[in-house]
Write a protein that holds these residues in place. Structure first.
Motif: not given
Lengths: 193, 252
Positions: A1, A5, A9, A13, A20, A27, A41-47, B1-2, B31-34, B43, B125-126, B129
């Motif tokens: 990384m 970036t 972040t 944040h 972090h 990662h 990536t969980f937060g992103n997917q759940i959102f 990302m690496t 990859v942030t939450w949004w 999806m 994760a999906v 939930v």
């Protein structure tokens, strides 16, 4: 990384530096391990999943499901109505058939009655005519008999006269003297015998 | 990302898990939450499919349905009957909720079968939930509808008294394992099938004319996956109904 970036972040944040760090570690683990266990990536997917589920839920519960339910109910109602209407028509057809048969039977009875009436009329007329003819014949016969009797009586009187005359002539011819009264009585006696 | 290719020196290179990687749709940032990612895309496509099938397909509201309306009605009848038969007539209030779960899972599974696509339901994760939603719903509904009588679910009154505490322990454990098994069953099945296909595809890439063997294997596994895609959606939904029945009628 990369560093840029990293700082970006960090800025976004804010105070979640420790978290972090954990994400960074994840990662590192994820690059060789399962992407499914990459917790960053969980937060992103759940959102996004929540958004997708809410969208589907509202589309289904507000539009699709009530619409399908009403269509199904309407179809059930239509089918029920159609079956009821068909039953109705069937009953009506049966009634019509019965009415037809009844009318046919009535017509037959009527026809038979008309035929019987006509027969009776004709018979009556016939009877009257026969009676009249009989009466005519009887009258004619009586008339004829009277005429015959008259003729016969005429004939008898003529015969008596002829017999008297003949007897007188015969007596005269034989030289006797004819007594008119005794000749008449003799002829009458003979004629009776 | 690496995400380095981790280039192996030579020969066979199979990365069956690469297909599950989540990456941003635009650019290469974090990859942030949004962040819209490939998961987001698929999806959204699932949502679009649901709208096309259930809303546009039924837009004619015909008494005599055409094909698309028949499919929508069939899906409706399939899930409605399942809810009614398995969870009971008083559970039909949960029908839109269960229908949402079923439609999302079934479309995610089938969209994931398109080559080069991304399978959202392959991610724990999906599915976690989804499973936690069911678990929380069932638990809350159970306590709201039955009060403390809901705890009777764990107390097997038909068993001998001496056995009941042991059974209660087992029942409690099994109750709390439900969301775990519920989510891992779905994600595991979907992920395994996709990974196996990818492994065979890797073999096919290096076998030349002999690739016919792994390719026929892919065909067979793919057919199985089509089956699994539907069956897993069905299993998830019917288990939801079973759990819901527990919440509404906790007596054994």
């Amino acid at each position: 990384m990369s560093n840029t970036t990293e700082t970006a972040t960090d800025a976004s944040h804010g105070a979640t530096e420790t978290a972090h760090g954990a994400v960074d570690a994840a990662h590192e683990a994820a690059s060789g391990g399962l992407p499914q266990l990459d917790f960053s990536t969980f937060g992103n997917q759940i959102f996004w999943l929540a958004l997708a589920l809410i969208a589907i839920f509202f589309v289904l519960s507000k539009v699709a499901l009530p619409r399908i339910a009403s269509v199904l109910a309407e179809r059930r109602g239509t089918i029920t109505n159609d079956i009821a209407a068909a039953e109705d028509l069937k009953v009506k057809a049966q009634e019509a058939e019965e009415a037809y048969n009844q009318a046919l039977a009535d017509a037959r009875v009527e026809a038979a009655k008309i035929v019987a009436d006509a027969k009776a009329d004709i018979q009556a007329d016939l009877d009257v005519a026969i009676a009249k003819a009989d009466a005519d014949i009887t009258a004619k016969a009586a008339e004829s008999e009277a005429a015959i009797a008259e003729i016969r009586a005429g004939a008898e009187a003529a015969v008596k006269d002829v017999a008297k005359d003949t007897a007188k002539e015969i007596i005269a011819a034989m030289g006797g003297k004819a007594d008119a009264r005794s000749v008449t009585s003799a002829v009458t006696a003979r004629m009776k015998g | 990302m690496t995400v380095s290719a981790a280039a192996a020196p030579s020969g066979l290179q199979i990365h069956p898990m690469d297909q599950f990687k989540i990456s941003p749709l635009f650019g290469n940032g974090d990859v942030t939450w949004w962040t819209p990612t490939n998961a987001t895309l698929w999806m959204v496509l699932a949502v679009v499919c649901v709208v096309v099938m259930m809303v546009m397909g039924t837009s004619r509201r015909a008494i005599v349905p055409n094909r698309s309306q028949s499919i929508a009605e069939m899906a409706y009848g399939f899930v409605y009957k399942m809810v009614e038969d398995v969870a009971g007539k008083d559970a039909v209030g949960f029908f839109p909720y269960i229908m949402t779960l079923f439609m999302f899972i079934v479309f995610s599974n089938f969209l994931g079968l398109i080559p080069m696509s991304f399978t959202t339901t392959s991610h724990i994760a999906v599915t976690a939930v989804l499973a936690m939603l069911v678990f929380l719903t069932v638990t809350i509904v159970g306590f709201v509808k039955n009060g403390t009588a809901f705890l009777g679910l764990f107390w097997v009154s038909s068993a001998p008294l001496a056995l009941r505490p042991v059974l209660a322990l087992i029942e409690v454990i099994s109750y709390f394992v439900r969301p775990l098994s519920h989510s891992i069953r779905l994600a595991g099945n979907v992920m395994a099938g996709h990974a196996v296909i990818k492994v065979f595809a890797g073999f096919a890439g290096v076998m030349g004319i002999g690739a016919i063997l792994p390719i026929s294997a892919i065909v067979a596994v793919y057919a199985l996956e089509v089956l699994v895609a539907f069956i897993q959606a069905y299993v998830f939904t019917i288990l939801t109904c079973v759990y819901l029945k527990d919440a509404l009628h906790p007596s054994h």
